[in-house]
Design a protein around this motif. Sequence first.
Motif, PDB file in Angstrom:
ATOM      1  N   VAL A 102       0.847  -1.202   0.000  1.00 47.99           N
ATOM      2  CA  VAL A 102       0.000   0.000   0.000  1.00 47.99           C
ATOM      3  C   VAL A 102       0.879   1.246   0.000  1.00 47.99           C
ATOM      4  O   VAL A 102       0.565   2.244  -0.656  1.00 47.99           O
ATOM      5  CB  VAL A 102      -0.968  -0.003   1.212  1.00 47.99           C
ATOM      6  N   LEU A 103       1.995   1.187   0.697  1.00 44.25           N
ATOM      7  CA  LEU A 103       2.905   2.337   0.729  1.00 44.25           C
ATOM      8  C   LEU A 103       3.657   2.526  -0.591  1.00 44.25           C
ATOM      9  O   LEU A 103       3.899   3.647  -1.006  1.00 44.25           O
ATOM     10  CB  LEU A 103       3.933   2.162   1.851  1.00 44.25           C
ATOM     11  N   SER A 104       4.029   1.425  -1.246  1.00 41.82           N
ATOM     12  CA  SER A 104       4.902   1.550  -2.414  1.00 41.82           C
ATOM     13  C   SER A 104       4.185   1.592  -3.755  1.00 41.82           C
ATOM     14  O   SER A 104       4.668   2.218  -4.690  1.00 41.82           O
ATOM     15  CB  SER A 104       5.922   0.409  -2.420  1.00 41.82           C
ATOM     16  N   VAL A 105       3.046   0.944  -3.883  1.00 43.45           N
ATOM     17  CA  VAL A 105       2.387   0.825  -5.186  1.00 43.45           C
ATOM     18  C   VAL A 105       1.907   2.180  -5.711  1.00 43.45           C
ATOM     19  O   VAL A 105       1.854   2.390  -6.917  1.00 43.45           O
ATOM     20  CB  VAL A 105       1.219  -0.195  -5.119  1.00 43.45           C
ATOM     21  N   PHE A 106       1.602   3.104  -4.822  1.00 40.96           N
ATOM     22  CA  PHE A 106       1.053   4.379  -5.277  1.00 40.96           C
ATOM     23  C   PHE A 106       2.121   5.422  -5.590  1.00 40.96           C
ATOM     24  O   PHE A 106       1.801   6.568  -5.863  1.00 40.96           O
ATOM     25  CB  PHE A 106       0.037   4.903  -4.260  1.00 40.96           C
ATOM     26  N   LYS A 107       3.384   5.024  -5.568  1.00 43.83           N
ATOM     27  CA  LYS A 107       4.439   5.938  -5.998  1.00 43.83           C
ATOM     28  C   LYS A 107       4.403   6.044  -7.514  1.00 43.83           C
ATOM     29  O   LYS A 107       3.923   5.152  -8.211  1.00 43.83           O
ATOM     30  CB  LYS A 107       5.796   5.428  -5.528  1.00 43.83           C
ATOM     31  N   LYS A 108       4.943   7.140  -8.024  1.00 47.83           N
ATOM     32  CA  LYS A 108       4.914   7.388  -9.468  1.00 47.83           C
ATOM     33  C   LYS A 108       5.605   6.266 -10.233  1.00 47.83           C
ATOM     34  O   LYS A 108       6.693   5.835  -9.893  1.00 47.83           O
ATOM     35  CB  LYS A 108       5.602   8.722  -9.775  1.00 47.83           C
ATOM     36  N   GLY A 109       4.924   5.769 -11.263  1.00 51.24           N
ATOM     37  CA  GLY A 109       5.472   4.737 -12.127  1.00 51.24           C
ATOM     38  C   GLY A 109       5.316   3.315 -11.603  1.00 51.24           C
ATOM     39  O   GLY A 109       5.731   2.372 -12.255  1.00 51.24           O
ATOM     40  N   LYS A 110       4.725   3.155 -10.441  1.00 53.71           N
ATOM     41  CA  LYS A 110       4.555   1.814  -9.862  1.00 53.71           C
ATOM     42  C   LYS A 110       3.163   1.291 -10.182  1.00 53.71           C
ATOM     43  O   LYS A 110       2.239   2.044 -10.452  1.00 53.71           O
ATOM     44  CB  LYS A 110       4.733   1.855  -8.331  1.00 53.71           C
ATOM     45  N   ASN A 111       3.030  -0.025 -10.161  1.00 49.85           N
ATOM     46  CA  ASN A 111       1.728  -0.651 -10.333  1.00 49.85           C
ATOM     47  C   ASN A 111       1.752  -2.038  -9.714  1.00 49.85           C
ATOM     48  O   ASN A 111       2.790  -2.492  -9.234  1.00 49.85           O
ATOM     49  CB  ASN A 111       1.300  -0.694 -11.797  1.00 49.85           C
ATOM     50  N   PHE A 112       0.627  -2.708  -9.736  1.00 46.94           N
ATOM     51  CA  PHE A 112       0.476  -4.034  -9.151  1.00 46.94           C
ATOM     52  C   PHE A 112      -0.263  -4.882 -10.168  1.00 46.94           C
ATOM     53  O   PHE A 112      -1.453  -4.720 -10.381  1.00 46.94           O
ATOM     54  CB  PHE A 112      -0.299  -3.923  -7.832  1.00 46.94           C
ATOM     55  N   ARG A 113       0.452  -5.762 -10.817  1.00 42.18           N
ATOM     56  CA  ARG A 113      -0.102  -6.578 -11.905  1.00 42.18           C
ATOM     57  C   ARG A 113      -1.170  -7.543 -11.406  1.00 42.18           C
ATOM     58  O   ARG A 113      -1.099  -8.043 -10.284  1.00 42.18           O
ATOM     59  CB  ARG A 113       1.016  -7.364 -12.583  1.00 42.18           C
ATOM     60  N   PRO A 114      -2.140  -7.839 -12.247  1.00 47.70           N
ATOM     61  CA  PRO A 114      -3.215  -8.771 -11.850  1.00 47.70           C
ATOM     62  C   PRO A 114      -2.714 -10.148 -11.413  1.00 47.70           C
ATOM     63  O   PRO A 114      -3.278 -10.746 -10.502  1.00 47.70           O
ATOM     64  CB  PRO A 114      -4.074  -8.873 -13.112  1.00 47.70           C
ATOM     65  N   TRP A 115      -1.655 -10.671 -12.024  1.00 48.97           N
ATOM     66  CA  TRP A 115      -1.152 -11.989 -11.621  1.00 48.97           C
ATOM     67  C   TRP A 115      -0.652 -11.964 -10.186  1.00 48.97           C
ATOM     68  O   TRP A 115      -0.746 -12.963  -9.472  1.00 48.97           O
ATOM     69  CB  TRP A 115      -0.076 -12.505 -12.573  1.00 48.97           C
ATOM     70  N   ARG A 116      -0.128 -10.812  -9.750  1.00 48.67           N
ATOM     71  CA  ARG A 116       0.304 -10.692  -8.352  1.00 48.67           C
ATOM     72  C   ARG A 116      -0.896 -10.673  -7.415  1.00 48.67           C
ATOM     73  O   ARG A 116      -0.856 -11.236  -6.331  1.00 48.67           O
ATOM     74  CB  ARG A 116       1.150  -9.443  -8.158  1.00 48.67           C
ATOM     75  N   ALA A 117      -1.947 -10.003  -7.836  1.00 47.56           N
ATOM     76  CA  ALA A 117      -3.164  -9.980  -7.026  1.00 47.56           C
ATOM     77  C   ALA A 117      -3.751 -11.382  -6.903  1.00 47.56           C
ATOM     78  O   ALA A 117      -4.153 -11.802  -5.810  1.00 47.56           O
ATOM     79  CB  ALA A 117      -4.191  -9.024  -7.622  1.00 47.56           C
ATOM     80  N   ILE A 118      -3.762 -12.110  -8.013  1.00 46.51           N
ATOM     81  CA  ILE A 118      -4.298 -13.476  -7.994  1.00 46.51           C
ATOM     82  C   ILE A 118      -3.463 -14.352  -7.068  1.00 46.51           C
ATOM     83  O   ILE A 118      -4.007 -15.088  -6.231  1.00 46.51           O
ATOM     84  CB  ILE A 118      -4.360 -14.062  -9.421  1.00 46.51           C
ATOM     85  N   SER A 119      -2.144 -14.261  -7.174  1.00 51.84           N
ATOM     86  CA  SER A 119      -1.291 -15.081  -6.308  1.00 51.84           C
ATOM     87  C   SER A 119      -1.450 -14.668  -4.850  1.00 51.84           C
ATOM     88  O   SER A 119      -1.438 -15.523  -3.955  1.00 51.84           O
ATOM     89  CB  SER A 119       0.172 -15.020  -6.748  1.00 51.84           C
ATOM     90  N   GLY A 120      -1.629 -13.375  -4.593  1.00 58.70           N
ATOM     91  CA  GLY A 120      -1.857 -12.910  -3.221  1.00 58.70           C
ATOM     92  C   GLY A 120      -3.165 -13.414  -2.653  1.00 58.70           C
ATOM     93  O   GLY A 120      -3.220 -13.910  -1.521  1.00 58.70           O
ATOM     94  N   VAL A 121      -4.221 -13.321  -3.436  1.00 55.64           N
ATOM     95  CA  VAL A 121      -5.537 -13.791  -2.980  1.00 55.64           C
ATOM     96  C   VAL A 121      -5.517 -15.298  -2.755  1.00 55.64           C
ATOM     97  O   VAL A 121      -6.074 -15.791  -1.758  1.00 55.64           O
ATOM     98  CB  VAL A 121      -6.648 -13.372  -3.980  1.00 55.64           C
TER      99      VAL A 121
END
Length: 169
Positions: A102-121
């Motif tokens: 939550v702290l790092s993903v919202f920095k400029k140029g960062k994102n969180f790919r859907p495959w990471r979300a799927i693996s996290g869930v």
Amino acid sequence: MTIVWLKSLHIAALVIWCGGLLILPILLTQREAAGERGTEIDRLHTFTRFAYIALVSPAAFVAIGSGTALILVGEIFTVWLAVKLVFVGFLVFLHVWLGLLVLSVFKKGKNFRPWRAISGVVTISLTVSAILWVVLAKPDISTDFLPSVFHEPGGLGRLAGDLIPGLTP
């Protein structure tokens, strides 16, 4: 009667904590669609931080606190409980990992790919399922596979005696 209220509080807090952990990776995937600047990304960031700080983290604190109280009030000290606590420790690790995201993903140029979300869930779901299975099945787990030093009073201290001084300055 105390145990009934503690269990109710524990279950309610767990529902909020685990549900929040499951939804946070999905919220983080929305970051890329929100763009780099503007009110949309600010609102998403604010909502995600609010969910983590004001809802999920306090629920985790209440769940762990009420669970600890249940252990002490119910005087439950069994092997299955130790196994459950290992899984709970991993759930806490996942909680901290999501907080760092939550702290790092919202920095400029960062994102969180859907495959990471799927693996996290999936990882969170498997961990929660493991906890539920251990709690509901209360399996009879043998400790015979552990070395004898684990069954002796003070054995862990003797086993880790050389390791512990090396961990502190």
